[in-house]
Design a protein around this motif. Sequence first.
Motif, PDB file in Angstrom:
ATOM      1  N   ASN A 138       0.845  -1.203   0.000  1.00  6.27           N
ATOM      2  CA  ASN A 138       0.000   0.000   0.000  1.00  6.27           C
ATOM      3  C   ASN A 138       0.879   1.251   0.000  1.00  6.27           C
ATOM      4  O   ASN A 138       0.602   2.230  -0.708  1.00  6.27           O
ATOM      5  N   LYS A 139       1.977   1.202   0.758  1.00  3.42           N
ATOM      6  CA  LYS A 139       2.874   2.355   0.855  1.00  3.42           C
ATOM      7  C   LYS A 139       3.572   2.638  -0.477  1.00  3.42           C
ATOM      8  O   LYS A 139       3.599   3.790  -0.939  1.00  3.42           O
ATOM      9  N   SER A 140       4.137   1.605  -1.112  1.00  4.59           N
ATOM     10  CA  SER A 140       4.835   1.830  -2.377  1.00  4.59           C
ATOM     11  C   SER A 140       3.869   2.248  -3.479  1.00  4.59           C
ATOM     12  O   SER A 140       4.226   3.018  -4.378  1.00  4.59           O
ATOM     13  N   PHE A 141       2.628   1.743  -3.380  1.00  5.92           N
ATOM     14  CA  PHE A 141       1.605   2.156  -4.343  1.00  5.92           C
ATOM     15  C   PHE A 141       1.306   3.642  -4.185  1.00  5.92           C
ATOM     16  O   PHE A 141       1.238   4.385  -5.170  1.00  5.92           O
ATOM     17  N   CYS A 142       1.119   4.085  -2.951  1.00  7.47           N
ATOM     18  CA  CYS A 142       0.850   5.509  -2.700  1.00  7.47           C
ATOM     19  C   CYS A 142       1.987   6.383  -3.220  1.00  7.47           C
ATOM     20  O   CYS A 142       1.755   7.443  -3.821  1.00  7.47           O
TER      21      CYS A 142
END
Length: 315
Positions: free
Chosen positions: A276-280
């Motif tokens: 989720n973090k790398s996607f954001c």
Amino acid sequence: MILLDRQESEQHKILEALIRRLPSTHTEYQNYFERLRRIHAGFAGEQRVDAEWLEIILPHPHYFLHNLQILNHFGTTHQIDTVLLCPQFILILEIKNVTGFLDFDESFYQFTRTTAEGDVEGMTNPLYQSRRHMEWMMGMLQQSRLEIPVQYAVVLATKNAILSKSLRGQPIFHVSGLRYQVREWLRQHKEAVVDEEKLFQFSSKLLSMHRPIKREIALPVQDLVKGVLCESCLNGQTMNYRYPKWYCQRCGAVDQEEIFRTLEDYRLLVGETLTNKSFCEFFAIDSPNTAYKLLQKLPLKAVGTKSNRKYLIVN
């Protein structure tokens, strides 16, 4: 029959994605731009030669393997532009889309080209490239206990390449001569030396060994432009997400598909695993909740639960 169609290589796709996302002011931009230009030119040359085959009468059966990429037992690669297999012989083609005056000094094993501006440049010898592939192919035939003549040649895809007299007698010619050279090879090898079943089996064996080569780009991810990029704007303009679409504030374009190209950019430039973090970070999404909802709509496979969840890009 085409067993392996010609497609853009992974390196081609990586460089296209990189140029989309690398600021033109970056110190490495021109380097990567030039690499992409050369790959574009090479691919266009290969397509030009592919089109020539449409007017050439070939024996039945015959099989084409385009851009065959195989790792040999030494750990080095064979990247062959075109392999033609027919009952009379096997043909290996190295395709070059280069301009200038081409010269070969056999005493020094040196291949050069002189540009229109008069600059002399050394080149990797395409004759030796194709000959190396031929010798490997002969080894493969020996392993399979097959005896088929193997021919090799360098085909020049542009008329703006001028061959010097030093190349007379070498297996190198312009694409316009391909049909006539194929006729000559068929005249030399009149008899079929392998039956249809064995030819197909050997062609299938080569195809099973094909492994596309992916050359990594040594560039920090933080140097790239983030976000879903507007395809209508040419300078990396990012789009804003408002359910259920993406909007470009500059040109007013509305799109639902650009997120999939952004996912492909991520796969090519970062890797096949997201959180989720790398996607954001890469997609420039401020809200983890919005990111979570978007992740559910993409072709991804979720692994793990809650804070440890990762997503694998599904091809």
